[in-house]
Design a protein around this motif. Structure first.
Motif, PDB file in Angstrom:
ATOM      1  N   SER A   8       0.803  -1.218   0.000  1.00  0.00           N
ATOM      2  CA  SER A   8       0.000   0.000   0.000  1.00  0.00           C
ATOM      3  C   SER A   8       0.832   1.261   0.000  1.00  0.00           C
ATOM      4  O   SER A   8       0.338   2.334  -0.294  1.00  0.00           O
ATOM      5  CB  SER A   8      -0.915   0.004   1.226  1.00  0.00           C
ATOM      6  OG  SER A   8      -0.133   0.145   2.402  1.00  0.00           O
ATOM      7  N   LEU A   9       2.142   1.213   0.370  1.00  0.00           N
ATOM      8  CA  LEU A   9       2.975   2.400   0.451  1.00  0.00           C
ATOM      9  C   LEU A   9       3.452   2.818  -0.934  1.00  0.00           C
ATOM     10  O   LEU A   9       3.694   1.988  -1.798  1.00  0.00           O
ATOM     11  CB  LEU A   9       4.196   2.130   1.350  1.00  0.00           C
ATOM     12  CG  LEU A   9       3.874   1.887   2.826  1.00  0.00           C
ATOM     13  CD1 LEU A   9       5.157   1.560   3.562  1.00  0.00           C
ATOM     14  CD2 LEU A   9       3.191   3.100   3.424  1.00  0.00           C
ATOM     15  N   PRO A  10       3.627   4.132  -1.133  1.00  0.00           N
ATOM     16  CA  PRO A  10       4.133   4.584  -2.428  1.00  0.00           C
ATOM     17  C   PRO A  10       5.586   4.195  -2.603  1.00  0.00           C
ATOM     18  O   PRO A  10       6.311   3.954  -1.652  1.00  0.00           O
ATOM     19  CB  PRO A  10       3.985   6.115  -2.333  1.00  0.00           C
ATOM     20  CG  PRO A  10       4.025   6.405  -0.870  1.00  0.00           C
ATOM     21  CD  PRO A  10       3.375   5.226  -0.213  1.00  0.00           C
ATOM     22  N   GLU A  11       5.986   4.141  -3.850  1.00  0.00           N
ATOM     23  CA  GLU A  11       7.358   3.777  -4.171  1.00  0.00           C
ATOM     24  C   GLU A  11       8.317   4.802  -3.590  1.00  0.00           C
ATOM     25  O   GLU A  11       8.112   6.007  -3.683  1.00  0.00           O
ATOM     26  CB  GLU A  11       7.538   3.735  -5.681  1.00  0.00           C
ATOM     27  CG  GLU A  11       8.929   3.276  -6.085  1.00  0.00           C
ATOM     28  CD  GLU A  11       9.059   3.210  -7.592  1.00  0.00           C
ATOM     29  OE1 GLU A  11       8.040   3.354  -8.279  1.00  0.00           O
ATOM     30  OE2 GLU A  11      10.184   3.003  -8.043  1.00  0.00           O
ATOM     31  N   LYS A  12       9.394   4.335  -2.972  1.00  0.00           N
ATOM     32  CA  LYS A  12      10.331   5.217  -2.295  1.00  0.00           C
ATOM     33  C   LYS A  12      11.534   5.474  -3.187  1.00  0.00           C
ATOM     34  O   LYS A  12      11.865   4.703  -4.068  1.00  0.00           O
ATOM     35  CB  LYS A  12      10.814   4.585  -0.980  1.00  0.00           C
ATOM     36  CG  LYS A  12       9.682   4.160  -0.057  1.00  0.00           C
ATOM     37  CD  LYS A  12      10.239   3.561   1.189  1.00  0.00           C
ATOM     38  CE  LYS A  12       9.149   2.997   2.081  1.00  0.00           C
ATOM     39  NZ  LYS A  12       8.443   1.884   1.519  1.00  0.00           N
ATOM     40  N   SER A  13      12.174   6.641  -2.867  1.00  0.00           N
ATOM     41  CA  SER A  13      13.427   6.934  -3.541  1.00  0.00           C
ATOM     42  C   SER A  13      14.472   5.930  -3.090  1.00  0.00           C
ATOM     43  O   SER A  13      14.525   5.557  -1.917  1.00  0.00           O
ATOM     44  CB  SER A  13      13.872   8.358  -3.179  1.00  0.00           C
ATOM     45  OG  SER A  13      15.085   8.643  -3.796  1.00  0.00           O
ATOM     46  N   PRO A  14      15.359   5.460  -3.988  1.00  0.00           N
ATOM     47  CA  PRO A  14      16.329   4.405  -3.634  1.00  0.00           C
ATOM     48  C   PRO A  14      17.175   4.763  -2.431  1.00  0.00           C
ATOM     49  O   PRO A  14      17.534   3.904  -1.643  1.00  0.00           O
ATOM     50  CB  PRO A  14      17.176   4.290  -4.904  1.00  0.00           C
ATOM     51  CG  PRO A  14      16.276   4.765  -5.995  1.00  0.00           C
ATOM     52  CD  PRO A  14      15.406   5.820  -5.386  1.00  0.00           C
ATOM     53  N   SER A  15      17.459   6.044  -2.265  1.00  0.00           N
ATOM     54  CA  SER A  15      18.350   6.410  -1.166  1.00  0.00           C
ATOM     55  C   SER A  15      17.680   6.312   0.181  1.00  0.00           C
ATOM     56  O   SER A  15      18.311   6.442   1.212  1.00  0.00           O
ATOM     57  CB  SER A  15      18.867   7.842  -1.372  1.00  0.00           C
ATOM     58  OG  SER A  15      17.780   8.734  -1.415  1.00  0.00           O
ATOM     59  N   PHE A  16      16.357   6.165   0.202  1.00  0.00           N
ATOM     60  CA  PHE A  16      15.648   6.133   1.460  1.00  0.00           C
ATOM     61  C   PHE A  16      15.191   4.735   1.841  1.00  0.00           C
ATOM     62  O   PHE A  16      14.512   4.547   2.834  1.00  0.00           O
ATOM     63  CB  PHE A  16      14.406   7.037   1.392  1.00  0.00           C
ATOM     64  CG  PHE A  16      14.689   8.402   0.899  1.00  0.00           C
ATOM     65  CD1 PHE A  16      15.868   9.037   1.244  1.00  0.00           C
ATOM     66  CD2 PHE A  16      13.789   9.063   0.086  1.00  0.00           C
ATOM     67  CE1 PHE A  16      16.129  10.319   0.804  1.00  0.00           C
ATOM     68  CE2 PHE A  16      14.053  10.329  -0.360  1.00  0.00           C
ATOM     69  CZ  PHE A  16      15.229  10.958  -0.009  1.00  0.00           C
ATOM     70  N   GLN A 111      -5.961   6.107   6.651  1.00  0.00           N
ATOM     71  CA  GLN A 111      -4.947   5.528   5.755  1.00  0.00           C
ATOM     72  C   GLN A 111      -4.123   6.630   5.095  1.00  0.00           C
ATOM     73  O   GLN A 111      -2.899   6.515   4.964  1.00  0.00           O
ATOM     74  CB  GLN A 111      -5.634   4.669   4.686  1.00  0.00           C
ATOM     75  CG  GLN A 111      -6.188   3.352   5.220  1.00  0.00           C
ATOM     76  CD  GLN A 111      -6.792   2.517   4.111  1.00  0.00           C
ATOM     77  OE1 GLN A 111      -7.370   3.052   3.172  1.00  0.00           O
ATOM     78  NE2 GLN A 111      -6.659   1.209   4.231  1.00  0.00           N
ATOM     79  N   PHE A 112      -4.793   7.703   4.703  1.00  0.00           N
ATOM     80  CA  PHE A 112      -4.069   8.851   4.123  1.00  0.00           C
ATOM     81  C   PHE A 112      -3.069   9.422   5.136  1.00  0.00           C
ATOM     82  O   PHE A 112      -1.915   9.708   4.810  1.00  0.00           O
ATOM     83  CB  PHE A 112      -5.070   9.932   3.703  1.00  0.00           C
ATOM     84  CG  PHE A 112      -4.447  11.221   3.278  1.00  0.00           C
ATOM     85  CD1 PHE A 112      -3.868  11.367   2.024  1.00  0.00           C
ATOM     86  CD2 PHE A 112      -4.416  12.308   4.153  1.00  0.00           C
ATOM     87  CE1 PHE A 112      -3.287  12.562   1.652  1.00  0.00           C
ATOM     88  CE2 PHE A 112      -3.835  13.504   3.775  1.00  0.00           C
ATOM     89  CZ  PHE A 112      -3.274  13.635   2.513  1.00  0.00           C
ATOM     90  N   ALA A 113      -3.516   9.524   6.383  1.00  0.00           N
ATOM     91  CA  ALA A 113      -2.641  10.049   7.421  1.00  0.00           C
ATOM     92  C   ALA A 113      -1.426   9.153   7.634  1.00  0.00           C
ATOM     93  O   ALA A 113      -0.294   9.620   7.811  1.00  0.00           O
ATOM     94  CB  ALA A 113      -3.417  10.209   8.727  1.00  0.00           C
ATOM     95  N   VAL A 114      -1.663   7.848   7.616  1.00  0.00           N
ATOM     96  CA  VAL A 114      -0.563   6.898   7.817  1.00  0.00           C
ATOM     97  C   VAL A 114       0.473   7.042   6.709  1.00  0.00           C
ATOM     98  O   VAL A 114       1.691   7.066   6.948  1.00  0.00           O
ATOM     99  CB  VAL A 114      -1.105   5.454   7.883  1.00  0.00           C
ATOM    100  CG1 VAL A 114       0.043   4.450   7.804  1.00  0.00           C
ATOM    101  CG2 VAL A 114      -1.897   5.240   9.160  1.00  0.00           C
ATOM    102  N   LEU A 115       0.004   7.124   5.479  1.00  0.00           N
ATOM    103  CA  LEU A 115       0.934   7.214   4.350  1.00  0.00           C
ATOM    104  C   LEU A 115       1.731   8.511   4.375  1.00  0.00           C
ATOM    105  O   LEU A 115       2.941   8.521   4.133  1.00  0.00           O
ATOM    106  CB  LEU A 115       0.153   7.095   3.037  1.00  0.00           C
ATOM    107  CG  LEU A 115      -0.492   5.725   2.765  1.00  0.00           C
ATOM    108  CD1 LEU A 115      -1.274   5.752   1.459  1.00  0.00           C
ATOM    109  CD2 LEU A 115       0.571   4.635   2.716  1.00  0.00           C
TER     110      LEU A 115
END
Length: 692
Positions: A8-16, A111-115
Motif C-alpha cells: 500500500s505504500l508509495p514507491e520510495k526513492s532508492p536512497s531512502f 490511511q491517508f494520514a498513515v501514508l
C-alpha cells in the motif's frame, strides 16, 4: 513475499529504502489500519468460546479459500488524495453552526494520514540525520509538497470545525503530522537559504577590497575607486544561489506561508540574508565601528576606512541591493507572500544603510582639521549622487526614512566642511612664525594653502553647493571674522559672487596679509621684495594653472596680482641696483673741464666693492620660478651693463694703463653679465676663484 501493508505504500526513492523499512508502520499508533472496514467493525475474539467441529473444519478449510476471502489492497496515496480533495472541497463549502450537517470523515482519512506520516518519517527520521531537500528527486519533492499542502488545508479546515466531536480525533491526528512536516520544511528552508556562496578570499578583487589600499598621501583628485563585485553570482542575478536553489526556496516558502508558518519562514530568511550582507560588507573591506571607535582612530586609519566606505556604498547601491531585491522578490513571489518580499528587503536594506550612514555621521563628530576636507567631500558627493536613486532602489515603506537619514548625514558633512574652511582661515591667521624663510623663498604656508585650494577647487561645483546651502551657519570665529570683514579691502564684495567665491577670496586676502607681515621679518628691504615676488609669483602660477580656481578668482584679480608683482620687481631693482648705479654717476668727476682722478678711482673702488657684496649676498637668495629668475636677471643686466660699459668707455682712459688700470677696473662688462647670471640660484661662488 510482500505484505499488504508494504504494497500500500508509495514507491520510495532508492536512497531512502533502508530508512523506510525501520520507520513505516511500527511507529504508528494504528497498526491495523490495513484491514478492511468490515474486519474493523467485526473484530474476532481472542479465544474460541467452545470446541465446535463445524467451526474447526471451517478453520481448517480456510486456507483453501484465502484468495477469495482476503481483504482488498488499500489504495495508494494518489488514489487517497482524490478522496481527501473531495472532503476538503466539502469542508470548504460548509460553515460551522450552520443548519446543514458538515460532511462525514472519509473512511480512508486514517490511511491517508498513515501514508503521509510515513513519508515525513522517511525524510525526518530520529535515527539519523534528515534527508536534505537537495537530495530528493523532482518527483519525490513534488509529491511531498503536494501531500503537505493537502495536510495543511485539512488541518486548517478541521480547526474551523473544532466544536464538532466527530472531527476531534482527525484534527489531532492531522495536526500532529502537519507540525512535524512543517518542522522538517523549516529546517530544510534554513539549510538552503544559509548555503550561499561566500567570496573566495584569494580573489584579486577581494584582496584589493580587504587591503583598503589608499595612501594618506594620495592626491585628493585621485578619487576613482575600482569597484569589485564581492558577491559571486550564478549565471542569473541571484546572489550566491543557483536557479535550482531559488526555485526550491520559492516552493518551500509557498508551503510554509500557506500553512501559517509565515513568521518562522521570514525569520529564517531575514537572519540568513542579514548574515550574507554582513559577509558582503566585510569582503568589500568595510568593518563596523561604533561612534567611539571612529573618534579614537588616527586620521591615517580613518582615511583608509573612508575609501572602503565609498567603495562599499557604491557597490551596494549599484549591485548588491538590486540583486538582493530580485532574490527576495523571487523567493517570495507567491501570491500569498508578494507583500512580504518588500517588507523583508526593506528591513535588510535598511539595516545595511543605517550602518553605513552611522559611520559617515560619526566622521562629522571627529575633530575638525583641514586635511579631512577632501575625504568628506568624497563622501558628500557619494551621498549626493545616490540619494535621488533611492526611490527606485528601496521599498516605499522605508525609502523616505533612508532618504531622510542620508540627507541628514550629507547636511552634517556640509556643516563640517564649512567649519574645516574656518579652520583653514584660522591656521593662516595664527601662523605668526618669527623666523624668515632663508633666501626669500616661497613660504611653506603659501605652498600648503595654494595646493589645498587648488585641490579644493577641483570639487568646485560641490563646494559651491555646500556653501550655498550652509551660508547661514554660525561661524565659530564670528567675532574675529566680522572685524576682518570690516577692515578687508574685499569686505564688500559684489553680491553676484557665490558664497564659495567669497570664501575663497577671503582666504586669499588672509594669505596676502600674512605674507606681507612675514616680509617685514627680513632686515634687507631687497630680500623682503624678493620674498614677496617669489610668493606672489607662486600664487599667480597656481591660479593660472588651475581652470577651476582661475574661473573663481577671475581675470581682474589676476591682473591686479600681476600688477603687484611688477611693482615689487621695480622696487627691488631700484632698491638694490640704484645705489650701485650711483657709483657710475658722472656728476662730480669733472672740475673745470678736467677729470678728478682721485674721485674717479674712488668711484671704481666703490662699484667693485658694492657689486662684490651684492653678488655674494644675492647669489644665496632663491628664486625657484625660472621665468621670474630670468626676468630679474634680464632687467638687472639691462640697467647695470649699459651704464657700466658707458662709464668705462668714457673714463677708463684717465687711468694709467697697467697695474693702476687693473687695480681699479676689476670687471669687464662681460664679467658683470656672467656674475649677474649667477644671482638667485642659492649657490654662492667666491668671485676671486671664479676669476682664476
Amino acid at each position: 513475499m510482500e505484505t499488504d501493508k508494504e504494497k500500500s505504500l508509495p514507491e520510495k526513492s532508492p536512497s531512502f529504502s533502508s530508512r523506510n523499512e525501520s520507520n513505516n508502520i511500527n511507529e504508528n499508533p494504528c497498526d491495523d489500519h490495513d484491514q478492511s472496514p468490515e474486519s474493523q467493525n467485526n473484530p474476532q475474539p481472542s479465544e474460541p468460546t467452545a470446541a465446535n467441529p463445524e467451526t474447526d473444519n471451517a478453520v481448517e478449510e480456510q486456507p483453501t479459500d484465502v484468495e477469495d476471502s482476503s481483504p482488498p489492497l488499500p489504495p495508494d496515496l494518489n488514489t487517497l488524495s482524490e478522496e481527501i480533495d473531495q472532503f476538503i472541497s466539502a469542508l470548504s463549502s460548509s460553515e460551522p453552526d450552520h443548519e446543514s450537517e458538515p460532511p462525514e470523515v472519509p473512511e480512508n482519512l486514517e490511511q491517508f494520514a498513515v501514508l503521509v506520516e510515513a513519508k515525513v518519517a522517511n525524510y525526518d527520521s530520529g535515527d539519523g540525520p534528515p534527508v536534505r531537500w537537495t537530495q530528493l528527486t523532482d518527483e519525490d519533492s513534488s509529491t511531498f509538497v503536494e501531500a503537505v499542502e493537502r495536510v495543511s488545508k485539512l488541518s486548517t479546515l478541521l480547526r474551523k470545525f473544532s466544536s464538532e466531536p466527530k472531527y476531534a480525533s482527525s484534527m489531532n491526528r492531522i495536526g500532529g503530522i502537519f507540525q512535524r512536516a512543517m518542522s522538517y520544511l523549516e529546517e530544510e528552508f534554513r539549510s538552503l537559504v544559509e548555503d550561499y556562496k561566500i567570496p573566495d578570499s584569494s580573489d584579486d578583487n577581494t584582496n584589493d577590497a580587504k587591503s583598503k589600499h589608499s595612501s594618506s598621501n594620495q592626491d585628493p583628485d585621485q578619487r576613482a575607486v575600482p569597484e569589485a563585485d564581492p558577491c559571486p553570482m550564478s549565471e542569473n542575478i541571484f546572489p550566491g544561489y543557483s536557479d535550482e536553489v531559488v526555485t526550491n526556496l520559492n516552493r518551500l516558502v509557498k508551503v510554509m506561508i500557506s500553512g501559517g508558518h509565515e513568521a518562522e519562514c521570514c525569520q529564517v530568511y531575514f537572519i540568513s540574508r542579514r548574515n550574507a550582507l554582513e559577509d558582503c560588507l566585510h569582503n568589500l573591506g568595510f568593518d563596523k565601528f561604533s561612534i567611539d571607535d571612529v573618534q579614537k582612530m588616527h586620521w591615517e586609519s580613518l582615511e583608509r576606512e573612508i575609501v572602503a566606505w565609498i567603495r562599499t556604498y557604491k557597490q551596494f547601491a549599484a549591485v548588491v541591493f538590486p540583486r538582493e531585491s530580485n532574490l527576495t522578490a523571487t523567493v517570495f513571489s507567491h501570491a500569498l507572500s508578494a507583500s512580504i518580499s518588500e517588507s523583508l528587503f526593506g528591513s535588510l536594506s535598511r539595516g545595511v544603510m543605517i550602518q553605513l550612514l552611522n559611520f559617515a555621521e560619526a566622521l562629522t563628530m571627529t575633530k575638525r582639521s583641514a586635511e579631512k576636507l577632501f575625504k568628506f567631500l568624497d563622501i558628500y558627493e557619494t551621498l549626493h549622487g545616490l540619494i535621488p536613486t533611492m526611490d527606485g532602489l528601496f521599498p516605499k515603506e522605508c525609502v523616505e526614512e533612508l532618504k531622510s537619514e542620508a540627507s541628514m548625514t550629507r547636511c552634517r558633512l556640509g556643516e563640517a566642511m564649512i567649519c574645516i574652511f574656518c579652520e583653514l582661515e584660522n591656521s593662516i591667521k595664527t601662523d605668526a612664525g618669527k623666523t624668515p624663510v632663508p633666501g626669500g623663498a616661497v613660504h611653506p604656508l603659501t605652498r600648503y594653502t595654494m595646493n589645498y585650494l587648488k585641490y579644493a577647487c577641483e570639487y568646485k561645483d560641490t563646494l559651491e553647493q555646500v556653501f550655498k546651502e550652509h551660508k547661514k551657519i554660525e561661524r565659530a570665529d564670528s567675532a574675529t571674522r566680522s572685524d576682518y570683514d570690516c577692515n578687508s579691502s574685499q569686505g564688500h564684495m559684489e553680491e553676484s559672487q557665490s558664497p564659495f567665491e567669497l570664501q575663497l577670496t577671503k582666504v586669499m586676502d588672509l594669505l596676502d596679509s600674512n605674507l606681507e607681515g612675514k616680509s617685514k621679518l627680513y632686515k634687507d628691504p631687497s630680500l623682503s621684495l624678493v620674498f614677496l615676488m617669489n610668493n606672489g609669483r607662486y600664487i599667480l602660477q597656481k591660479i593660472k594653472g588651475s581652470t577651476e580656481i582661475n574661473s573663481l578668482m577671475g581675470d581682474p584679480w589676476c591682473r591686479k596680482r600681476s600688477s603687484d608683482l611688477r611693482s615689487y620687481h621695480k622696487n627691488y631693482v631700484r632698491e638694490t641696483w640704484g645705489r650701485l648705479l650711483y657709483c657710475l654717476n658722472h656728476e662730480g668727476l669733472n672740475v673745470n673741464g678736467k677729470v678728478v682722478k682721485p674721485v674717479l678711482k674712488e668711484r671704481f673702488k666703490s662699484f667693485n666693492a658694492m657689486f662684490d657684496e651684492i653678488h655674494k649676498t644675492q647669489s644665496t637668495w632663491v628664486v625657484s620660478d625660472e621665468q621670474l629668475q630670468s626676468e630679474l636677471r634680464v632687467s638687472i643686466s639691462a640697467v647695470v651693463i649699459p651704464a657700466y660699459r658707458s662709464f668705462m668707455g668714457r673714463f677708463s682712459q684717465y687711468l694709467t694703463p697697467g697695474r693702476q688700470s687693473e687695480k681699479y677696473i676689476k670687471y669687464q662688462p662681460e664679467d658683470i653679465e656672467t656674475y649677474i647670471d649667477e644671482l638667485f640660484d642659492g649657490n654662492a661662488t667666491p668671485m676671486g676663484k671664479r676669476r682664476l
